[in-house]
Design a protein around this motif. Structure first.
Motif, PDB file in Angstrom:
ATOM      1  N   PRO A 185       0.710  -1.298   0.039  1.00  0.00           N
ATOM      2  CA  PRO A 185       0.022   0.074   0.142  1.00  0.00           C
ATOM      3  C   PRO A 185       0.867   1.271   0.003  1.00  0.00           C
ATOM      4  O   PRO A 185       2.093   1.193   0.422  1.00  0.00           O
ATOM      5  CB  PRO A 185      -0.650  -0.150   1.265  1.00  0.00           C
ATOM      6  CG  PRO A 185       0.217  -1.047   2.201  1.00  0.00           C
ATOM      7  CD  PRO A 185       0.598  -1.857   1.293  1.00  0.00           C
ATOM      8  N   GLN A 186       0.436   2.229  -0.462  1.00  0.00           N
ATOM      9  CA  GLN A 186       1.027   3.598  -0.460  1.00  0.00           C
ATOM     10  C   GLN A 186       1.517   4.039   0.858  1.00  0.00           C
ATOM     11  O   GLN A 186       2.933   4.489   0.849  1.00  0.00           O
ATOM     12  CB  GLN A 186       0.156   4.881  -0.945  1.00  0.00           C
ATOM     13  CG  GLN A 186       0.776   5.903  -1.538  1.00  0.00           C
ATOM     14  CD  GLN A 186       2.072   5.846  -2.610  1.00  0.00           C
ATOM     15  OE1 GLN A 186       1.723   5.202  -3.576  1.00  0.00           O
ATOM     16  NE2 GLN A 186       3.168   6.320  -2.451  1.00  0.00           N
ATOM     17  N   ASP A 187       0.761   3.934   1.926  1.00  0.00           N
ATOM     18  CA  ASP A 187       1.326   4.216   3.253  1.00  0.00           C
ATOM     19  C   ASP A 187       2.552   3.425   3.677  1.00  0.00           C
ATOM     20  O   ASP A 187       3.218   3.828   4.746  1.00  0.00           O
ATOM     21  CB  ASP A 187       0.286   4.541   4.195  1.00  0.00           C
ATOM     22  CG  ASP A 187      -0.482   2.858   4.358  1.00  0.00           C
ATOM     23  OD1 ASP A 187       0.189   1.974   3.664  1.00  0.00           O
ATOM     24  OD2 ASP A 187      -1.214   2.827   5.553  1.00  0.00           O
ATOM     25  N   ALA A 188       2.811   2.383   2.906  1.00  0.00           N
ATOM     26  CA  ALA A 188       4.027   1.695   3.361  1.00  0.00           C
ATOM     27  C   ALA A 188       5.264   2.262   2.861  1.00  0.00           C
ATOM     28  O   ALA A 188       6.427   1.914   3.720  1.00  0.00           O
ATOM     29  CB  ALA A 188       4.105   0.148   2.548  1.00  0.00           C
ATOM     30  N   TYR A 189       5.418   3.456   2.037  1.00  0.00           N
ATOM     31  CA  TYR A 189       6.512   4.085   1.424  1.00  0.00           C
ATOM     32  C   TYR A 189       6.559   5.095   2.824  1.00  0.00           C
ATOM     33  O   TYR A 189       6.421   6.203   2.389  1.00  0.00           O
ATOM     34  CB  TYR A 189       6.524   4.638   0.223  1.00  0.00           C
ATOM     35  CG  TYR A 189       7.725   5.145  -0.247  1.00  0.00           C
ATOM     36  CD1 TYR A 189       8.849   4.130  -0.503  1.00  0.00           C
ATOM     37  CD2 TYR A 189       7.808   6.464  -0.375  1.00  0.00           C
ATOM     38  CE1 TYR A 189      10.091   4.698  -0.951  1.00  0.00           C
ATOM     39  CE2 TYR A 189       8.976   7.017  -0.790  1.00  0.00           C
ATOM     40  CZ  TYR A 189      10.157   6.287  -1.028  1.00  0.00           C
ATOM     41  OH  TYR A 189      11.362   6.606  -1.546  1.00  0.00           O
ATOM     42  N   ALA A 190       7.137   4.876   3.833  1.00  0.00           N
ATOM     43  CA  ALA A 190       7.302   5.739   5.050  1.00  0.00           C
ATOM     44  C   ALA A 190       8.487   5.451   5.601  1.00  0.00           C
ATOM     45  O   ALA A 190       9.116   4.336   5.442  1.00  0.00           O
ATOM     46  CB  ALA A 190       6.154   5.789   5.820  1.00  0.00           C
ATOM     47  N   ILE A 191       8.833   6.281   6.671  1.00  0.00           N
ATOM     48  CA  ILE A 191      10.248   5.930   7.376  1.00  0.00           C
ATOM     49  C   ILE A 191       9.939   4.807   8.470  1.00  0.00           C
ATOM     50  O   ILE A 191      10.956   4.115   8.525  1.00  0.00           O
ATOM     51  CB  ILE A 191      10.476   7.174   8.267  1.00  0.00           C
ATOM     52  CG1 ILE A 191      11.091   8.420   7.523  1.00  0.00           C
ATOM     53  CG2 ILE A 191      11.432   6.849   9.342  1.00  0.00           C
ATOM     54  CD1 ILE A 191      11.474   9.461   8.145  1.00  0.00           C
ATOM     55  N   ARG A 192       8.647   4.719   8.951  1.00  0.00           N
ATOM     56  CA  ARG A 192       8.414   3.555   9.606  1.00  0.00           C
ATOM     57  C   ARG A 192       7.765   2.577   8.761  1.00  0.00           C
ATOM     58  O   ARG A 192       6.926   1.543   9.308  1.00  0.00           O
ATOM     59  CB  ARG A 192       7.564   3.906  11.029  1.00  0.00           C
ATOM     60  CG  ARG A 192       8.298   4.865  11.811  1.00  0.00           C
ATOM     61  CD  ARG A 192       7.315   4.873  13.099  1.00  0.00           C
ATOM     62  NE  ARG A 192       8.323   5.941  14.032  1.00  0.00           N
ATOM     63  CZ  ARG A 192       9.206   5.434  14.804  1.00  0.00           C
ATOM     64  NH1 ARG A 192       9.418   4.010  15.001  1.00  0.00           N
ATOM     65  NH2 ARG A 192       9.896   6.288  15.729  1.00  0.00           N
ATOM     66  N   GLY A 193       8.245   2.567   7.532  1.00  0.00           N
ATOM     67  CA  GLY A 193       7.766   1.460   6.675  1.00  0.00           C
ATOM     68  C   GLY A 193       8.889   0.898   5.784  1.00  0.00           C
ATOM     69  O   GLY A 193      10.045   0.506   6.461  1.00  0.00           O
ATOM     70  N   VAL A 194       8.747   0.868   4.610  1.00  0.00           N
ATOM     71  CA  VAL A 194       9.934   0.172   3.776  1.00  0.00           C
ATOM     72  C   VAL A 194      10.902   1.253   3.061  1.00  0.00           C
ATOM     73  O   VAL A 194      11.785   0.997   2.476  1.00  0.00           O
ATOM     74  CB  VAL A 194       9.118  -0.742   2.634  1.00  0.00           C
ATOM     75  CG1 VAL A 194       8.431  -1.820   3.108  1.00  0.00           C
ATOM     76  CG2 VAL A 194       8.278   0.253   1.577  1.00  0.00           C
ATOM     77  N   GLU A 195      10.738   2.537   3.234  1.00  0.00           N
ATOM     78  CA  GLU A 195      11.405   3.664   2.895  1.00  0.00           C
ATOM     79  C   GLU A 195      12.690   3.700   3.453  1.00  0.00           C
ATOM     80  O   GLU A 195      12.832   3.439   4.595  1.00  0.00           O
ATOM     81  CB  GLU A 195      10.769   4.892   2.916  1.00  0.00           C
ATOM     82  CG  GLU A 195      11.375   6.107   2.096  1.00  0.00           C
ATOM     83  CD  GLU A 195      12.645   6.842   2.835  1.00  0.00           C
ATOM     84  OE1 GLU A 195      13.358   7.363   2.510  1.00  0.00           O
ATOM     85  OE2 GLU A 195      12.551   6.825   3.993  1.00  0.00           O
ATOM     86  N   TYR A 196      13.828   3.923   2.518  1.00  0.00           N
ATOM     87  CA  TYR A 196      15.132   3.840   3.001  1.00  0.00           C
ATOM     88  C   TYR A 196      15.870   4.793   2.148  1.00  0.00           C
ATOM     89  O   TYR A 196      16.539   4.316   1.056  1.00  0.00           O
ATOM     90  CB  TYR A 196      15.693   2.662   2.874  1.00  0.00           C
ATOM     91  CG  TYR A 196      17.091   2.213   3.498  1.00  0.00           C
ATOM     92  CD1 TYR A 196      17.607   2.345   4.888  1.00  0.00           C
ATOM     93  CD2 TYR A 196      18.040   2.113   2.533  1.00  0.00           C
ATOM     94  CE1 TYR A 196      18.638   2.084   5.206  1.00  0.00           C
ATOM     95  CE2 TYR A 196      19.651   1.831   2.942  1.00  0.00           C
ATOM     96  CZ  TYR A 196      19.753   1.974   4.216  1.00  0.00           C
ATOM     97  OH  TYR A 196      20.974   2.007   4.507  1.00  0.00           O
ATOM     98  N   TYR A 197      16.196   6.239   2.702  1.00  0.00           N
ATOM     99  CA  TYR A 197      17.022   7.182   1.945  1.00  0.00           C
ATOM    100  C   TYR A 197      16.483   7.153   0.439  1.00  0.00           C
ATOM    101  O   TYR A 197      17.302   7.286  -0.593  1.00  0.00           O
ATOM    102  CB  TYR A 197      18.549   6.791   1.939  1.00  0.00           C
ATOM    103  CG  TYR A 197      18.854   6.950   3.406  1.00  0.00           C
ATOM    104  CD1 TYR A 197      19.317   8.048   3.994  1.00  0.00           C
ATOM    105  CD2 TYR A 197      19.013   5.615   4.294  1.00  0.00           C
ATOM    106  CE1 TYR A 197      19.628   8.028   5.407  1.00  0.00           C
ATOM    107  CE2 TYR A 197      19.638   5.672   5.399  1.00  0.00           C
ATOM    108  CZ  TYR A 197      19.869   6.808   6.148  1.00  0.00           C
ATOM    109  OH  TYR A 197      20.613   6.969   7.563  1.00  0.00           O
ATOM    110  N   GLY A 198      15.110   7.544   0.414  1.00  0.00           N
ATOM    111  CA  GLY A 198      14.605   7.530  -1.067  1.00  0.00           C
ATOM    112  C   GLY A 198      14.735   6.198  -1.942  1.00  0.00           C
ATOM    113  O   GLY A 198      14.207   6.277  -3.178  1.00  0.00           O
TER     114      GLY A 198
END
Length: 487
Positions: A185-198
């Motif tokens: 889901p879109q909200d997974a792309y977050a600091i407390r999700g799967v996002e990692y330095y872009g």
């Protein structure tokens, strides 16, 4: 003891597909866990070698569309391993290395390939195969990192999740444009999700969402919480320190046993070391080294890389030669290091031997024939070669980091009179410190009584999976109990 069902997820497994220590662990741990009431089935990609190893496999699941093509889930056994194979020809029907193409570059669709593996693990975890519904899903390294994320964002109930990091340096980073392709889901792309330095980091996904995190030695578990050892993930690991634990790897003693090993020239044990000399002679012949029982023969079985400190080993060659030592090296990796080691053979014939590549049988002979084994890694999550060296009476000379620090007892740390020291450790990880350690090893080698004591202590050290598997079993049980209490 209540039986526990565990679904392990790994991108390689010994003896079918191996590029490194992950395969050894994935192949050996399930058998050791059986003794602790844990039934493990391992989901692996359906590479050609995997399908070949499962000729009588049963088709358990068949879907017309899964990440770009039709798939089957096969169930079967091989060499005592209970396996599920994700047969997805559009993703895995490729020869050679599991991760890179013939040009040496990563397959461009690696993100999709291992997202599919992780998604299928999540599906099995949620009961897609009624014949095996796991209590715990145990994901290994970045290739399985999306498993805890899929289960976190998926439907409930779900099994407990464990994420094991074998090497934090490999993180599985992909473009954020892949989020929808991965099915997140879109909200997974977050600091407390799967996002990692872009980017999207598959390893970070596992570390963020797993119920428990393990890595392969207690010292490495501490190191990766620091800013240097954490490689960009130290903050997250410090935050999750309460669920992070280091459990040492072991080795399969049925594979690594000098008393029964079919790959060596002469079999021997801790109580009859004299016959070990025949292996040294065979190793010298194999590498074109001068026949000599008096020269310390140093073995290296390693990936040729900066991490493994093999550039530092090059800087110590003058010390090695001046001390009258020999070197037998087996490995491949960085092209420049391969070329420089190969050049040493021409410059110092009879003193240095090099085989570029990997040969399992030759690795066994090096362990059985080398007097000492060098592992000069800059960082080392656990390391398996030093465990094999202990088992085979090749005295380890290792850097004081990670699992090397945890598994080798240095001659200066332990009174030799007690007979507990098993090798030589050095710090800091520099060429100067390594050269000093090699000189120390050579001095010890020339004291027959001391050297035999080191060998005997190493060979009688427990390097098996027995106790380590018990720690994993306890971890699973604690996790299951915690989840039940929270419901």
């Amino acid at each position: 003891m209540t039986p526990i069902r565990v679904l392990a997820v790994a991108s390689e497994i010994y003896p079918i597909v191996k590029t490194g220590g992950l395969a050894d662990v994935a192949g050996a741990l399930p058998a050791a866990l059986k003794e602790h009431g844990v039934a493990t089935r391992t989901l692996v990609p359906g590479y050609p070698d995997v399908l070949k190893a499962l000729p009588a496999a049963e088709t358990l699941l068949q879907w017309p569309e899964f990440y770009g093509g039709p798939i089957r889930v096969l169930g079967g056994t091989h060499d005592g391993l209970d396996l599920f194979a994700l047969d997805a020809p559009h993703l895995f029907a490729r020869p050679g290395n599991p991760y890179v193409g013939p040009d040496g570059r990563d397959w461009p669709d690696n993100g999709v390939r291992f997202a599919a593996l992780s998604r299928m693990a999540a599906e099995i975890g949620q009961g897609t195969l009624p014949s095996f519904v796991p209590h715990v899903v145990h994901a290994h390294d970045w290739q399985a990192g999306l498993v805890p994320a899929y289960l976190h964002y998926g439907r409930q109930p779900r099994p407990g999740t464990v994420m094991t990091v074998h090497n934090l340096a490999y993180q599985g980073q992909f473009s954020p444009d892949m989020l929808a392709t991965f099915g997140l889901p879109q909200d997974a792309y977050a600091i407390r999700g799967v996002e990692y330095y872009g980017t999207i980091s598959l390893l970070k996904a596992g570390l963020q969402f797993a119920d428990r995190i393990t890595t392969v030695s207690p010292t490495y578990a501490r190191e990766i919480q620091g800013d240097d050892g954490g490689m960009g993930l130290g903050g997250l690991l410090r935050e999750r320190a309460g669920v992070l634990r280091g459990i040492l790897n072991g080795i399969d003693l049925s594979v690594w046993n000098p008393e029964t090993d079919p790959h060596i020239a002469a079999r021997y044990g801790a109580s009859h070391l004299a016959t070990r000399a025949a292996n040294k002679a065979a190793l010298q012949r194999r590498f074109g080294l001068e026949p000599s029982g008096e020269a310390l023969l140093l073995g290296v079985v390693s990936r040729l890389s900066w991490q493994k400190g093999l550039d530092l080993m090059l800087e110590t060659i003058p010390t090695l030669l001046s001390e009258g030592m020999q070197l037998a090296l087996l490995g491949s990796g960085d092209r420049d290091l391969q070329d420089r080691y190969s050049a040493l053979v021409q410059a110092h014939p009879g003193r240095i031997g090099v085989v570029i590549g990997y040969d399992e049988a030759l690795a066994h002979l090096i362990q059985a024939g080398a007097d000492a084994l060098a592992v000069p890694s800059r960082f080392e999550p656990c390391g398996l070669t030093q465990l094999c060296a202990l088992r085979y009476g090749a005295v380890p000379v290792v850097s004081d980091v990670g699992g090397l620090a945890d598994t080798v007892l240095d001659v200066d740390e332990v009174a030799m009179e007690g007979g507990a020291a098993t090798g030589v450790k050095f710090a800091p990880v520099t060429a100067e410190a390594l050269a000093h350690a090699l000189r120390k090893a050579n001095l010890l080698f020339n004291d027959d009584v001391t050297w035999r004591r080191l060998q005997h202590a190493g060979m009688t050290t427990d390097v098996s999976w027995n106790n380590r598997a018990g720690q994993y079993a306890a971890l699973y049980r604690d996790l299951i109990a915690a989840r039940q209490a929270a419901q």
